[in-house]
Scaffold this motif. Structure first.
Motif, PDB file in Angstrom:
ATOM      1  N   ILE A 461       0.871  -1.177   0.000  1.00 27.48           N
ATOM      2  CA  ILE A 461       0.000   0.000   0.000  1.00 27.48           C
ATOM      3  C   ILE A 461       0.903   1.221   0.000  1.00 27.48           C
ATOM      4  CG2 ILE A 461      -1.670   1.318   1.347  1.00 27.48           C
ATOM      5  CD1 ILE A 461      -2.928  -1.288   2.192  1.00 27.48           C
ATOM      6  N   ASP A 462       0.825   1.980  -1.051  1.00 29.95           N
ATOM      7  CA  ASP A 462       1.749   3.102  -1.253  1.00 29.95           C
ATOM      8  C   ASP A 462       0.952   4.403  -1.318  1.00 29.95           C
ATOM      9  OD1 ASP A 462       4.133   4.348  -1.569  1.00 29.95           O
ATOM     10  OD2 ASP A 462       4.744   3.232  -3.353  1.00 29.95           O
ATOM     11  N   GLY A 463       1.642   5.490  -1.060  1.00 34.44           N
ATOM     12  CA  GLY A 463       1.034   6.809  -1.225  1.00 34.44           C
ATOM     13  C   GLY A 463       0.144   7.251  -0.084  1.00 34.44           C
ATOM     14  N   LEU A 464       0.369   6.749   1.136  1.00 33.77           N
ATOM     15  CA  LEU A 464      -0.437   7.183   2.275  1.00 33.77           C
ATOM     16  C   LEU A 464       0.027   8.570   2.734  1.00 33.77           C
ATOM     17  CD1 LEU A 464      -0.566   3.913   4.431  1.00 33.77           C
ATOM     18  CD2 LEU A 464      -2.383   4.870   3.015  1.00 33.77           C
ATOM     19  N   GLU A 465      -0.811   9.571   2.531  1.00 41.15           N
ATOM     20  CA  GLU A 465      -0.460  10.947   2.892  1.00 41.15           C
ATOM     21  C   GLU A 465      -0.927  11.218   4.327  1.00 41.15           C
ATOM     22  OE1 GLU A 465      -1.994  13.541  -0.079  1.00 41.15           O
ATOM     23  OE2 GLU A 465      -0.747  12.698  -1.675  1.00 41.15           O
ATOM     24  N   LEU A 466      -0.157  10.714   5.277  1.00 40.12           N
ATOM     25  CA  LEU A 466      -0.534  10.803   6.690  1.00 40.12           C
ATOM     26  C   LEU A 466      -0.456  12.229   7.216  1.00 40.12           C
ATOM     27  CD1 LEU A 466       1.299   7.639   8.080  1.00 40.12           C
ATOM     28  CD2 LEU A 466      -0.947   7.826   7.028  1.00 40.12           C
ATOM     29  N   ALA A 467       0.366  13.064   6.590  1.00 39.71           N
ATOM     30  CA  ALA A 467       0.516  14.434   7.078  1.00 39.71           C
ATOM     31  C   ALA A 467      -0.773  15.224   6.938  1.00 39.71           C
ATOM     32  CB  ALA A 467       1.647  15.133   6.320  1.00 39.71           C
ATOM     33  N   GLY A 468      -1.670  14.788   6.078  1.00 38.61           N
ATOM     34  CA  GLY A 468      -2.916  15.522   5.869  1.00 38.61           C
ATOM     35  C   GLY A 468      -4.029  15.119   6.806  1.00 38.61           C
ATOM     36  N   LEU A 469      -3.778  14.176   7.703  1.00 39.40           N
ATOM     37  CA  LEU A 469      -4.823  13.747   8.630  1.00 39.40           C
ATOM     38  C   LEU A 469      -5.181  14.879   9.588  1.00 39.40           C
ATOM     39  CD1 LEU A 469      -3.547  10.167   9.533  1.00 39.40           C
ATOM     40  CD2 LEU A 469      -5.611  10.713   8.242  1.00 39.40           C
ATOM     41  N   THR A 470      -6.477  15.096   9.758  1.00 38.70           N
ATOM     42  CA  THR A 470      -6.941  16.089  10.726  1.00 38.70           C
ATOM     43  C   THR A 470      -7.441  15.359  11.963  1.00 38.70           C
ATOM     44  OG1 THR A 470      -9.144  16.086   9.739  1.00 38.70           O
ATOM     45  CG2 THR A 470      -7.577  17.740   8.952  1.00 38.70           C
ATOM     46  N   ALA A 471      -6.979  15.775  13.122  1.00 37.97           N
ATOM     47  CA  ALA A 471      -7.261  15.033  14.356  1.00 37.97           C
ATOM     48  C   ALA A 471      -7.867  15.948  15.400  1.00 37.97           C
ATOM     49  CB  ALA A 471      -5.974  14.402  14.880  1.00 37.97           C
ATOM     50  N   SER A 472      -8.383  15.324  16.470  1.00 40.10           N
ATOM     51  CA  SER A 472      -9.008  16.065  17.565  1.00 40.10           C
ATOM     52  C   SER A 472      -7.999  16.445  18.638  1.00 40.10           C
ATOM     53  CB  SER A 472     -10.119  15.210  18.201  1.00 40.10           C
ATOM     54  OG  SER A 472      -9.579  14.014  18.721  1.00 40.10           O
ATOM     55  N   HIS A 473      -6.735  16.073  18.463  1.00 40.90           N
ATOM     56  CA  HIS A 473      -5.730  16.281  19.509  1.00 40.90           C
ATOM     57  C   HIS A 473      -4.449  16.744  18.832  1.00 40.90           C
ATOM     58  CE1 HIS A 473      -3.072  15.333  22.939  1.00 40.90           C
ATOM     59  NE2 HIS A 473      -4.162  15.443  23.650  1.00 40.90           N
ATOM     60  N   PRO A 474      -3.669  17.639  19.467  1.00 36.88           N
ATOM     61  CA  PRO A 474      -2.440  18.135  18.833  1.00 36.88           C
ATOM     62  C   PRO A 474      -1.458  17.031  18.459  1.00 36.88           C
ATOM     63  CG  PRO A 474      -3.011  19.485  20.733  1.00 36.88           C
ATOM     64  CD  PRO A 474      -3.943  18.322  20.737  1.00 36.88           C
ATOM     65  N   ARG A 531       1.966   8.076  15.303  1.00 36.35           N
ATOM     66  CA  ARG A 531       1.739   9.363  15.940  1.00 36.35           C
ATOM     67  C   ARG A 531       1.931  10.429  14.874  1.00 36.35           C
ATOM     68  NH1 ARG A 531       4.953   7.097  20.104  1.00 36.35           N
ATOM     69  NH2 ARG A 531       3.711   6.534  21.941  1.00 36.35           N
ATOM     70  N   VAL A 532       1.002  11.379  14.809  1.00 32.58           N
ATOM     71  CA  VAL A 532       1.072  12.455  13.828  1.00 32.58           C
ATOM     72  C   VAL A 532       0.988  13.769  14.584  1.00 32.58           C
ATOM     73  CG1 VAL A 532       0.050  13.477  11.767  1.00 32.58           C
ATOM     74  CG2 VAL A 532      -0.027  10.993  12.101  1.00 32.58           C
ATOM     75  N   ALA A 533       2.051  14.580  14.502  1.00 28.27           N
ATOM     76  CA  ALA A 533       2.108  15.841  15.234  1.00 28.27           C
ATOM     77  C   ALA A 533       2.352  16.972  14.247  1.00 28.27           C
ATOM     78  CB  ALA A 533       3.225  15.806  16.277  1.00 28.27           C
ATOM     79  N   PRO A 534       1.331  17.796  13.963  1.00 27.39           N
ATOM     80  CA  PRO A 534       1.508  18.896  13.014  1.00 27.39           C
ATOM     81  C   PRO A 534       2.200  20.087  13.656  1.00 27.39           C
ATOM     82  CG  PRO A 534      -0.757  18.836  13.771  1.00 27.39           C
ATOM     83  CD  PRO A 534      -0.059  17.666  14.398  1.00 27.39           C
ATOM     84  N   GLY A 535       3.063  20.745  12.884  1.00 30.66           N
ATOM     85  CA  GLY A 535       3.684  21.980  13.335  1.00 30.66           C
ATOM     86  C   GLY A 535       4.841  21.766  14.298  1.00 30.66           C
ATOM     87  N   VAL A 536       5.555  22.858  14.555  1.00 29.20           N
ATOM     88  CA  VAL A 536       6.702  22.807  15.453  1.00 29.20           C
ATOM     89  C   VAL A 536       6.260  22.458  16.870  1.00 29.20           C
ATOM     90  CG1 VAL A 536       8.595  24.146  16.458  1.00 29.20           C
ATOM     91  CG2 VAL A 536       7.979  24.463  14.048  1.00 29.20           C
ATOM     92  N   ARG A 537       5.107  23.020  17.297  1.00 34.06           N
ATOM     93  CA  ARG A 537       4.623  22.751  18.655  1.00 34.06           C
ATOM     94  C   ARG A 537       4.319  21.266  18.845  1.00 34.06           C
ATOM     95  NH1 ARG A 537      -0.141  26.482  20.776  1.00 34.06           N
ATOM     96  NH2 ARG A 537       1.534  27.989  20.392  1.00 34.06           N
TER      97      ARG A 537
END
Length: 580
Positions: A461-474, A531-537
């Motif tokens: 399974i290729d091409g999973l764009e995990l960075a675009g996931l929107t979550a309820s937690h930082p 684990r997906v953590a968006p941004g520097v924070r």
């Protein structure tokens, strides 16, 4: 009706509990708050509430009882309303709970009305229902003793009771320091053949605080005393059912204990000390080898629970790390049977060559019920790749014919599916003149000289764009589920095993968030998660959390000073429910 709130050293949470009971409206005639000799000001907090709210009555114990049963019994003795509920100081009643339960109880002429109990993780807010299959629709059971499936619900706090029914059958909680008192009380309710109304609505919110200074009894499972308390409560509950003439219910309780409690503690066994493992193993073998009724319960348990229990019963001591992890994985939900696969002298599938506990009933399991193993190797990046390998299981998968696999990424805090991707399986076969004793041979007999085809299946399974996931937690955790579809349309849902290769953190550029940190990792049972953590924070949150885990690990490795070793640890917070 009356709501009995029990409290011990919980000044910070008890106001919310009392307010949730008062907010139920005028159908709550009084709230009886029992302070079990707290030393942190809980009693004073309750007294202040009572001075402002005439429906609140406070009772102070002069000596701490050591358990939940005595303060509940105190409240029940003082209750004057025809109906009663129980509430712990660190939990809350759901809005409208009393109205819905009372309406159902009156409609059906019930002795007891039960609703869904929700486990809420604090602070992330994730909510999981306790035994959801029992609360799917509204129902009425004229005699609980005729419904063994109800024994899966062992909690007392998600129910409304007719006080006359409790008094007539002399139903009370065990007094004193008796952990898991709910097991005994609920068994008494079922043995009394209560008329039970069930509603699907959430009525009780069990608030789980895993980071609390003192864990509740149901969470403080890292001491052997906790396991022994649980076993003692189970034996008391079984005795209650047997003594009441409900042998079938007692047998169902034994099976439930194997299906739920034994598997839960076995899953956590790799996390415990060697001394705990030895003590737990010896105690559990004695429990499983106790009597003929337990042996019969073993036969009635589902395949993963039965096989795990038989493996414990067959080995005089706990296995080493790899074997222990393999056993814990089988006890998981869903259970996975990890390779290598072995056959015993008779040709039957067994746990291992060194431990020939038979995996009886494997040949009768439907494809969707097989404890399959899928390995995952991850290549993280802007378009993450996951390479999957599905292992055959004594020829059963080859018979079923795997066709495709669909991966789901499910946000742990909300159980929401954030991403789906599908791929077809490619069979990889090898032919060898293997005898029927080969672990890869089919379960049906074949001639010794017949070449046997061994199989596994791969998918990418290729091409999973995990960075675009929107979550309820930082910092969101995403579990990976696999849906394996077979030739006849059957679907097996399982988790996937994370292979160590590729489990590394990467930073991915993102047009809106600048950067996103992705961390594939193995959970405590070896399953793949992200684990997906968006941004520097978000990235800094993960770094700080990792630093804390490393520091805690190093501190736990230090030998305790003599004075600390001699001191008794602080007891866990007493908690009524056990929706674990």
């Amino acid at each position: 009706m009356s709501v009995v709130v029990i409290a011990y050293d919980d000044a910070g949470h008890v106001p919310d509990a009392v307010r949730s009971a008062l907010a139920q409206g005028e159908r709550v005639a009084d709230v009886i708050a029992v302070d079990d000799a707290s030393g942190d000001g809980t009693g004073e907090v309750l007294d202040r509430i009572a001075r402002k709210e005439p429906r609140v009555r406070v009772v102070h114990h002069s000596l701490n009882s050591g358990g939940c049963g005595t303060p509940r019994n105190t409240g029940l003795r003082l209750a004057s309303a025809p109906w009663v509920m129980f509430l712990d100081s660190d939990d809350v009643l759901a809005p409208g709970a009393v109205d819905r339960l009372l309406t159902a109880a009156v409609r059906y002429g019930a002795d007891v009305a039960a609703g869904a109990c929700v486990r809420r993780e604090i602070p992330d807010g994730r909510e999981v229902r306790w035994q959801p299959q029992l609360f799917e629709t509204e129902a009425f059971h004229a005699d609980t003793s005729a419904h063994p499936e109800l024994l899966r619900d062992t909690v007392s706090v998600n129910k409304l009771y007719a006080r006359e029914f409790l008094n007539r059958h002399r139903l009370r909680f065990p007094d004193g320091a008796f952990p898991y008192e709910d097991f005994v009380f609920t068994a008494g309710v079922y043995a009394a053949a209560a008329r039970l109304a069930v509603i699907p609505d959430p009525v009780y919110v069990w608030q789980v605080r895993r980071q609390a200074r003192r864990l509740s009894i149901s969470l403080a499972r890292d001491t052997i005393g906790n396991w022994r308390s649980r076993v003692a409560a189970q034996r008391f509950a079984v005795h209650t059912l047997d003594h009441g003439g409900h042998g079938a219910l007692a047998d169902a309780a034994r099976t439930r204990f194997l299906e739920h409690d034994l598997r839960m503690y076995l899953r956590e066994l790799p996390l415990r000390s060697s001394a705990y493992r030895e003590a737990w193993w010896n105690d559990t073998r004695s429990l499983l080898d106790g009597d003929s009724r337990t042996a019969q319960a073993l036969k009635s348990a589902s395949a993963p629970a039965r096989w795990a229990a038989l493996a414990v019963l067959s080995a005089p001591s706990p296995p080493q790390e790899d074997g222990l992890g393999r056993l814990a994985t089988l006890a998981g939900r869903p259970g996975r049977l990890l390779p290598p696969y072995a056959l015993g002298p008779s040709g039957a599938p067994v746990w291992s060559e060194s431990l020939p506990a038979e995996l009886d009933g494997l040949e009768a399991l439907a494809p969707e019920a097989l404890p399959v193993t899928v390995d995952a190797e991850v290549t993280p990046g802007p378009c993450t790749r996951v390479d999957l390998t599905l292992h055959d299981l004594y020829g059963r998968l080859r018979e079923a014919g795997p066709v495709s696999v669909e991966l789901e990424l499910v946000e742990r805090a909300t159980d929401r599916v954030g991403l789906r991707a599908r791929a077809a399986w490619t069979e990889v076969t090898a032919e060898a003149p293997e005898a029927p004793g080969s672990p890869m041979a089919p379960l049906s007999p074949v001639a010794p000289e017949t070449p046997v085809t061994t199989s596994r299946w791969t998918a990418r399974i290729d091409g999973l764009e995990l960075a675009g996931l929107t979550a309820s937690h930082p910092v969101a955790a995403w579990d990976v589920r696999a849906h394996i579809r077979f030739r006849d349309g059957a679907v097996n849902e399982t988790t996937v095993r994370a292979l160590r290769a590729g489990l590394r953190r990467v930073v991915v550029p993102h047009p809106r968030r600048l950067l996103v940190l992705l961390q594939p990792y193995a959970t405590h049972d070896g399953s793949l998660a992200f684990r997906v953590a968006p941004g520097v924070r978000g990235a800094l949150r993960i770094a700080r959390a990792r630093a804390k885990r490393v520091l805690r690990g190093r501190l736990s490795e230090r030998p305790a000073p003599a004075s600390a070793a001699a001191a008794s640890p602080a007891p866990p917070v007493r908690h009524a429910g056990e929706p674990t």
